[in-house]
Design a protein around this motif. Structure first.
Motif, PDB file in Angstrom:
ATOM      1  N   ALA A  72       0.813  -1.221   0.000  1.00 34.35           N
ATOM      2  CA  ALA A  72       0.000   0.000   0.000  1.00 34.35           C
ATOM      3  C   ALA A  72       0.845   1.269   0.000  1.00 34.35           C
ATOM      4  CB  ALA A  72      -0.928   0.002   1.217  1.00 34.35           C
ATOM      5  N   SER A  73       1.974   1.240   0.697  1.00 36.24           N
ATOM      6  CA  SER A  73       2.790   2.451   0.819  1.00 36.24           C
ATOM      7  C   SER A  73       3.838   2.584  -0.279  1.00 36.24           C
ATOM      8  CB  SER A  73       3.486   2.476   2.179  1.00 36.24           C
ATOM      9  OG  SER A  73       4.425   1.413   2.274  1.00 36.24           O
ATOM     10  N   GLY A  74       4.163   1.477  -0.932  1.00 33.17           N
ATOM     11  CA  GLY A  74       5.187   1.534  -1.974  1.00 33.17           C
ATOM     12  C   GLY A  74       6.601   1.540  -1.423  1.00 33.17           C
ATOM     13  N   VAL A  75       6.762   1.217  -0.140  1.00 35.19           N
ATOM     14  CA  VAL A  75       8.093   1.149   0.462  1.00 35.19           C
ATOM     15  C   VAL A  75       8.301  -0.243   1.049  1.00 35.19           C
ATOM     16  CG1 VAL A  75       8.238   3.614   0.988  1.00 35.19           C
ATOM     17  CG2 VAL A  75       7.299   2.054   2.679  1.00 35.19           C
ATOM     18  N   ARG A  76       9.548  -0.602   1.188  1.00 34.59           N
ATOM     19  CA  ARG A  76       9.857  -1.893   1.788  1.00 34.59           C
ATOM     20  C   ARG A  76       9.823  -1.751   3.304  1.00 34.59           C
ATOM     21  NH1 ARG A  76      15.192  -5.691   0.967  1.00 34.59           N
ATOM     22  NH2 ARG A  76      14.453  -7.379   2.315  1.00 34.59           N
ATOM     23  N   LEU A  77       9.101  -2.637   3.939  1.00 27.89           N
ATOM     24  CA  LEU A  77       8.996  -2.651   5.392  1.00 27.89           C
ATOM     25  C   LEU A  77       9.623  -3.931   5.917  1.00 27.89           C
ATOM     26  CD1 LEU A  77       5.275  -1.522   5.749  1.00 27.89           C
ATOM     27  CD2 LEU A  77       7.317  -0.103   5.934  1.00 27.89           C
ATOM     28  N   THR A  78      10.432  -3.801   6.951  1.00 25.92           N
ATOM     29  CA  THR A  78      11.058  -4.950   7.579  1.00 25.92           C
ATOM     30  C   THR A  78      10.946  -4.793   9.085  1.00 25.92           C
ATOM     31  OG1 THR A  78      12.646  -5.078   5.763  1.00 25.92           O
ATOM     32  CG2 THR A  78      13.181  -6.326   7.731  1.00 25.92           C
ATOM     33  N   VAL A  79      10.491  -5.821   9.755  1.00 24.75           N
ATOM     34  CA  VAL A  79      10.414  -5.824  11.210  1.00 24.75           C
ATOM     35  C   VAL A  79      11.533  -6.728  11.702  1.00 24.75           C
ATOM     36  CG1 VAL A  79       9.015  -6.352  13.233  1.00 24.75           C
ATOM     37  CG2 VAL A  79       7.930  -5.456  11.175  1.00 24.75           C
ATOM     38  N   ILE A  80      12.395  -6.166  12.549  1.00 28.43           N
ATOM     39  CA  ILE A  80      13.572  -6.877  13.024  1.00 28.43           C
ATOM     40  C   ILE A  80      13.553  -6.882  14.546  1.00 28.43           C
ATOM     41  CG2 ILE A  80      16.094  -6.929  13.002  1.00 28.43           C
ATOM     42  CD1 ILE A  80      15.892  -5.235  10.395  1.00 28.43           C
ATOM     43  N   ALA A  81      13.759  -8.046  15.134  1.00 23.24           N
ATOM     44  CA  ALA A  81      13.842  -8.157  16.587  1.00 23.24           C
ATOM     45  C   ALA A  81      15.155  -7.529  17.072  1.00 23.24           C
ATOM     46  CB  ALA A  81      13.765  -9.621  17.000  1.00 23.24           C
ATOM     47  N   ARG A  82      15.227  -7.263  18.361  1.00 26.09           N
ATOM     48  CA  ARG A  82      16.437  -6.644  18.915  1.00 26.09           C
ATOM     49  C   ARG A  82      17.694  -7.489  18.686  1.00 26.09           C
ATOM     50  NH1 ARG A  82      15.988  -2.153  21.669  1.00 26.09           N
ATOM     51  NH2 ARG A  82      13.985  -1.499  22.485  1.00 26.09           N
ATOM     52  N   ASP A  83      17.521  -8.783  18.570  1.00 25.66           N
ATOM     53  CA  ASP A  83      18.685  -9.643  18.346  1.00 25.66           C
ATOM     54  C   ASP A  83      19.051  -9.769  16.864  1.00 25.66           C
ATOM     55  OD1 ASP A  83      16.598 -11.199  17.459  1.00 25.66           O
ATOM     56  OD2 ASP A  83      16.978 -12.869  18.819  1.00 25.66           O
ATOM     57  N   GLY A  84      18.327  -9.062  15.976  1.00 30.88           N
ATOM     58  CA  GLY A  84      18.658  -9.022  14.557  1.00 30.88           C
ATOM     59  C   GLY A  84      17.876  -9.983  13.689  1.00 30.88           C
ATOM     60  N   ILE A  85      17.063 -10.824  14.287  1.00 32.48           N
ATOM     61  CA  ILE A  85      16.272 -11.781  13.509  1.00 32.48           C
ATOM     62  C   ILE A  85      15.139 -11.039  12.801  1.00 32.48           C
ATOM     63  CG2 ILE A  85      14.732 -13.773  13.645  1.00 32.48           C
ATOM     64  CD1 ILE A  85      16.430 -14.734  16.010  1.00 32.48           C
ATOM     65  N   VAL A  86      14.988 -11.303  11.513  1.00 37.92           N
ATOM     66  CA  VAL A  86      13.922 -10.678  10.727  1.00 37.92           C
ATOM     67  C   VAL A  86      12.620 -11.397  11.040  1.00 37.92           C
ATOM     68  CG1 VAL A  86      13.091 -10.124   8.420  1.00 37.92           C
ATOM     69  CG2 VAL A  86      15.536 -10.018   8.913  1.00 37.92           C
ATOM     70  N   LEU A  87      11.652 -10.637  11.567  1.00 33.19           N
ATOM     71  CA  LEU A  87      10.356 -11.199  11.931  1.00 33.19           C
ATOM     72  C   LEU A  87       9.363 -11.138  10.772  1.00 33.19           C
ATOM     73  CD1 LEU A  87      10.036  -9.599  15.476  1.00 33.19           C
ATOM     74  CD2 LEU A  87      10.869 -11.894  14.883  1.00 33.19           C
ATOM     75  N   ALA A  88       9.456 -10.086   9.973  1.00 34.99           N
ATOM     76  CA  ALA A  88       8.542  -9.909   8.840  1.00 34.99           C
ATOM     77  C   ALA A  88       9.185  -8.974   7.837  1.00 34.99           C
ATOM     78  CB  ALA A  88       7.205  -9.350   9.317  1.00 34.99           C
ATOM     79  N   ASP A  89       8.847  -9.161   6.568  1.00 36.90           N
ATOM     80  CA  ASP A  89       9.375  -8.316   5.508  1.00 36.90           C
ATOM     81  C   ASP A  89       8.326  -8.222   4.411  1.00 36.90           C
ATOM     82  OD1 ASP A  89      12.189  -7.144   4.466  1.00 36.90           O
ATOM     83  OD2 ASP A  89      11.042  -7.980   2.797  1.00 36.90           O
ATOM     84  N   SER A  90       8.186  -7.037   3.855  1.00 35.32           N
ATOM     85  CA  SER A  90       7.145  -6.827   2.844  1.00 35.32           C
ATOM     86  C   SER A  90       7.508  -7.378   1.468  1.00 35.32           C
ATOM     87  CB  SER A  90       6.807  -5.340   2.733  1.00 35.32           C
ATOM     88  OG  SER A  90       7.940  -4.603   2.327  1.00 35.32           O
ATOM     89  N   GLU A  91       8.787  -7.716   1.235  1.00 31.89           N
ATOM     90  CA  GLU A  91       9.201  -8.166  -0.087  1.00 31.89           C
ATOM     91  C   GLU A  91       9.790  -9.571  -0.125  1.00 31.89           C
ATOM     92  OE1 GLU A  91      11.773  -5.261  -1.857  1.00 31.89           O
ATOM     93  OE2 GLU A  91      10.287  -3.670  -1.692  1.00 31.89           O
ATOM     94  N   HIS A  92      10.208 -10.094   1.034  1.00 38.22           N
ATOM     95  CA  HIS A  92      10.869 -11.405   1.056  1.00 38.22           C
ATOM     96  C   HIS A  92      10.322 -12.255   2.193  1.00 38.22           C
ATOM     97  CE1 HIS A  92      13.824 -10.148  -1.919  1.00 38.22           C
ATOM     98  NE2 HIS A  92      14.000  -9.046  -1.223  1.00 38.22           N
ATOM     99  N   ASP A  93      10.568 -13.538   2.086  1.00 41.52           N
ATOM    100  CA  ASP A  93      10.197 -14.464   3.150  1.00 41.52           C
ATOM    101  C   ASP A  93      11.206 -14.282   4.286  1.00 41.52           C
ATOM    102  OD1 ASP A  93       9.493 -16.544   4.800  1.00 41.52           O
ATOM    103  OD2 ASP A  93       9.991 -18.123   3.362  1.00 41.52           O
ATOM    104  N   PRO A  94      10.761 -13.878   5.464  1.00 42.58           N
ATOM    105  CA  PRO A  94      11.701 -13.606   6.558  1.00 42.58           C
ATOM    106  C   PRO A  94      12.479 -14.840   7.015  1.00 42.58           C
ATOM    107  CG  PRO A  94       9.444 -13.456   7.341  1.00 42.58           C
ATOM    108  CD  PRO A  94       9.382 -13.611   5.852  1.00 42.58           C
ATOM    109  N   THR A  95      11.956 -16.031   6.800  1.00 51.59           N
ATOM    110  CA  THR A  95      12.665 -17.239   7.228  1.00 51.59           C
ATOM    111  C   THR A  95      13.906 -17.519   6.382  1.00 51.59           C
ATOM    112  OG1 THR A  95      11.279 -18.673   5.849  1.00 51.59           O
ATOM    113  CG2 THR A  95      10.549 -18.286   8.118  1.00 51.59           C
ATOM    114  N   THR A  96      13.998 -16.907   5.205  1.00 51.57           N
ATOM    115  CA  THR A  96      15.159 -17.113   4.331  1.00 51.57           C
ATOM    116  C   THR A  96      16.186 -15.990   4.459  1.00 51.57           C
ATOM    117  OG1 THR A  96      14.138 -15.947   2.468  1.00 51.57           O
ATOM    118  CG2 THR A  96      13.711 -18.324   2.658  1.00 51.57           C
ATOM    119  N   MET A  97      15.920 -15.020   5.321  1.00 51.30           N
ATOM    120  CA  MET A  97      16.799 -13.850   5.419  1.00 51.30           C
ATOM    121  C   MET A  97      17.825 -14.032   6.525  1.00 51.30           C
ATOM    122  SD  MET A  97      13.931 -10.906   4.787  1.00 51.30           S
ATOM    123  CE  MET A  97      15.091  -9.572   4.538  1.00 51.30           C
TER     124      MET A  97
END
Length: 111
Positions: A72-97
């Motif tokens: 909706a916003s046209g920007v890439r969003l990434t949610v990262i935990a404090r320890d650096g693990i990617v919890l969610a990403d608008s463009e990629h599967d977070p489990t592969t990051m």
């Protein structure tokens, strides 16, 4: 170079005016860029705080919500935990990051 006094004064005046206007324009440009950068940083920090307040309410729908928000916003969003693990990403599967904890922008954000 002009030979008359008027011609020399005119040439020096034009040169001086060009230098003053150039220096003033450069200074004004730097000031405006810095002011807008600070304004944008404050705005984005506020938006991030609002988004962070809503993240716990999403639960299992986090990846889906981030994907919808990024689309909706046209920007890439990434949610990262404090320890650096990617919890969610608008463009990629977070489990592969990879872990993002060592990235400079993440370190700066955590500071």
């Amino acid at each position: 170079m002009p030979r008359t006094l008027f011609g020399r004064l005119l040439a020096y005046s034009v040169l001086l005016l060009a230098l003053v206007l150039g220096a003033g324009g450069y200074t004004l440009d730097r000031f405006l860029v810095q002011r807008e950068t600070r304004r944008l940083q404050a705005h984005l920090a506020g938006q991030a705080l609002l988004a962070a307040a809503e993240l716990p309410n999403l639960g299992d729908d986090l990846q889906e919500a981030i994907h919808r928000g990024g689309t909706a916003s046209g920007v890439r969003l990434t949610v990262i935990a404090r320890d650096g693990i990617v919890l969610a990403d608008s463009e990629h599967d977070p489990t592969t990051m990879d872990n993002h904890g060592s990235r400079p922008e993440i370190r700066t954000a955590l500071e």
